[in-house]
Design a protein around this motif. Structure first.
Motif, PDB file in Angstrom:
ATOM      1  N   ARG A   1       0.826  -1.218   0.000  1.00 36.99           N
ATOM      2  CA  ARG A   1       0.000   0.000   0.000  1.00 36.99           C
ATOM      3  C   ARG A   1       0.856   1.261   0.000  1.00 36.99           C
ATOM      4  N   ARG A   2       1.879   1.292   0.838  1.00 36.40           N
ATOM      5  CA  ARG A   2       2.738   2.478   0.908  1.00 36.40           C
ATOM      6  C   ARG A   2       3.554   2.640  -0.375  1.00 36.40           C
TER       7      ARG A   2
ATOM      8  N   GLU B   1      -3.987  -7.120  -5.018  1.00 36.84           N
ATOM      9  CA  GLU B   1      -5.242  -6.629  -4.452  1.00 36.84           C
ATOM     10  C   GLU B   1      -5.478  -7.113  -3.029  1.00 36.84           C
ATOM     11  N   ASP B   2      -5.154  -8.370  -2.756  1.00 38.06           N
ATOM     12  CA  ASP B   2      -5.384  -8.919  -1.414  1.00 38.06           C
ATOM     13  C   ASP B   2      -4.104  -8.923  -0.583  1.00 38.06           C
ATOM     14  N   ARG B   3      -3.080  -8.150  -1.001  1.00 36.73           N
ATOM     15  CA  ARG B   3      -1.805  -8.128  -0.299  1.00 36.73           C
ATOM     16  C   ARG B   3      -1.360  -6.707   0.036  1.00 36.73           C
ATOM     17  N   MET B   4      -2.267  -5.787   0.144  1.00 34.69           N
ATOM     18  CA  MET B   4      -1.874  -4.394   0.352  1.00 34.69           C
ATOM     19  C   MET B   4      -1.155  -4.180   1.672  1.00 34.69           C
ATOM     20  N   ASP B   5      -1.438  -5.038   2.677  1.00 33.32           N
ATOM     21  CA  ASP B   5      -0.758  -4.908   3.965  1.00 33.32           C
ATOM     22  C   ASP B   5       0.424  -5.862   4.094  1.00 33.32           C
ATOM     23  N   HIS B   6       0.800  -6.524   3.003  1.00 31.13           N
ATOM     24  CA  HIS B   6       1.986  -7.373   2.973  1.00 31.13           C
ATOM     25  C   HIS B   6       3.203  -6.536   2.599  1.00 31.13           C
ATOM     26  N   PRO B   7       4.407  -7.035   2.856  1.00 24.23           N
ATOM     27  CA  PRO B   7       5.595  -6.310   2.394  1.00 24.23           C
ATOM     28  C   PRO B   7       5.594  -6.205   0.876  1.00 24.23           C
TER      29      PRO B   7
ATOM     30  N   ASP C   1       8.856 -13.103 -17.139  1.00 22.09           N
ATOM     31  CA  ASP C   1       8.570 -11.857 -17.834  1.00 22.09           C
ATOM     32  C   ASP C   1       7.362 -11.181 -17.202  1.00 22.09           C
ATOM     33  N   GLY C   2       7.473  -9.881 -16.936  1.00 22.57           N
ATOM     34  CA  GLY C   2       6.351  -9.121 -16.406  1.00 22.57           C
ATOM     35  C   GLY C   2       6.153  -9.227 -14.916  1.00 22.57           C
ATOM     36  N   ALA C   3       7.075  -9.887 -14.213  1.00 22.89           N
ATOM     37  CA  ALA C   3       6.973  -9.944 -12.746  1.00 22.89           C
ATOM     38  C   ALA C   3       7.477  -8.624 -12.163  1.00 22.89           C
ATOM     39  N   THR C   4       6.619  -7.912 -11.441  1.00 24.99           N
ATOM     40  CA  THR C   4       6.951  -6.606 -10.864  1.00 24.99           C
ATOM     41  C   THR C   4       6.304  -6.494  -9.494  1.00 24.99           C
ATOM     42  N   TRP C   5       6.509  -5.367  -8.833  1.00 25.86           N
ATOM     43  CA  TRP C   5       5.931  -5.156  -7.503  1.00 25.86           C
ATOM     44  C   TRP C   5       4.411  -5.243  -7.535  1.00 25.86           C
ATOM     45  N   LYS C   6       3.777  -4.863  -8.639  1.00 29.73           N
ATOM     46  CA  LYS C   6       2.309  -4.880  -8.714  1.00 29.73           C
ATOM     47  C   LYS C   6       1.768  -6.161  -9.349  1.00 29.73           C
ATOM     48  N   SER C   7       2.645  -6.975  -9.915  1.00 27.15           N
ATOM     49  CA  SER C   7       2.293  -8.307 -10.421  1.00 27.15           C
ATOM     50  C   SER C   7       3.419  -9.245  -9.988  1.00 27.15           C
ATOM     51  N   PRO C   8       3.469  -9.570  -8.694  1.00 28.22           N
ATOM     52  CA  PRO C   8       4.662 -10.227  -8.132  1.00 28.22           C
ATOM     53  C   PRO C   8       5.007 -11.578  -8.737  1.00 28.22           C
TER      54      PRO C   8
END
Length: 311
Positions: free
Chosen positions: A75-76, A138-144, A123-130
């Protein structure tokens, strides 16, 4: 470095396409805890993995500093990206390292790391598509936040007016000051049934019993905090520090490891991750450490922010 804990470090001498930019502080700092400095120590006289440079124990002097109670969350980091337009190094490279068992579809992991087939370059693995395209935060906003390089972590820290901790600061906070203990909670050993943190339970990499309740990352404030209020200083995700990786030994093996670290401009990471287990990767101890090039990113790498005490 190639082992069970992390995918192979990107071998480009740390000169990736996204060296940390100077970003003016605008973000909101997280909850930071005052850590009193003074004479302390780094490492241990009883190293388990000597090639990692866990020992010998050495005295250091550190000043007072602030350290965030938890690792930076998705989230941050999302707020940082929205406010600045920052593009991470994994996005610029176009791929990143993914623990293949986190993917529902194993096909994207065809480019697996030979020595560690449980890691794949996706390919395409990023912070928003881990885990690559189709995966979600979407269900990991409070995860690292994961899939972030050291350079990405530095950019975020600058945005909130902070920095990455040194290895000595990280260990000092994890030990609760100048005292000797193996883990942030004390010396009691985690097992496949006695759970203190988010690490692997069972036979890696074939079976995880999930006795701790998690297969991948856990929320940043999972498990009991230390007496000072820090969460997940052991397990969950590796945490970047600002120190260069070096093994203090005259052995031939150490010299070779140091040459590799210098070539890749490797930095120290601390704390271990959800992939650690005593049988093969006993790196969730306070003295344990790992080195990666500053442009490396993976499914199990994150960071927390430190702050200088300003008069």
């Amino acid at each position: 470095m190639s082992d069970c804990c992390s995918a192979v470090s990107r071998n480009n001498g740390g000169a990736g396409p996204g060296e940390a930019e100077r970003i003016l502080p605008r973000g909101k700092a997280g909850e930071a805890i005052l850590v009193k400095g003074g004479e302390t120590f780094v490492g241990t006289h009883e190293p388990v993995l000597e090639i990692d440079g866990e020992g010998p124990e050495r005295k250091v002097i550190i000043g007072d500093f602030l350290l965030e109670a938890e690792t930076v969350t998705v989230r941050r980091f999302a707020a940082f990206v929205e406010a600045t337009g920052y593009i991470t190094e994994a996005e610029k490279f176009g791929c990143s390292a993914v623990f293949v068992d986190l993917m529902q579809d194993r096909q994207p992991a065809a480019n697996s790391v030979t020595a560690t087939p449980w890691w794949g370059r996706v390919d395409g693995a990023t912070w928003k598509s881990p885990e690559g395209p189709g995966s979600s935060i979407e269900d990991r906003m409070d995860h690292p936040v994961t899939q972030v390089s050291l350079n990405d972590a530095v950019a975020f820290a600058q945005w909130v007016g902070g920095r990455l901790p040194t290895e000595a600061e990280w260990e000092h906070a994890a030990r609760g000051g100048n005292r000797r203990r193996r883990y942030p909670w004390g010396d009691e050993e985690p097992t496949d049934t006695d759970v203190f943190c988010n690490i692997w339970q069972g036979r890696f990499p074939h079976h995880n019993t999930m006795a701790d309740g998690f297969f991948g990352t856990a929320p940043a404030r999972s498990f009991k905090s230390t007496e000072d209020g820090f969460y997940n200083l052991a397990g969950n995700v590796w945490e970047w520090t600002s120190d260069p990786f070096r093994v203090r030994s005259l052995s031939r093996q150490a010299k070779m490891r140091n040459e590799q670290a210098r070539k890749n401009a490797e930095k120290v990471l601390k704390g271990g991750s959800f992939l650690c287990h005593k049988s093969y990767c006993y790196r969730y101890r306070i003295a344990a450490r790992m080195g990666l090039s500053p442009d490396s990113a993976s499914s199990n790498t994150g960071f927390r922010v430190a702050y200088d005490i300003r008069a």
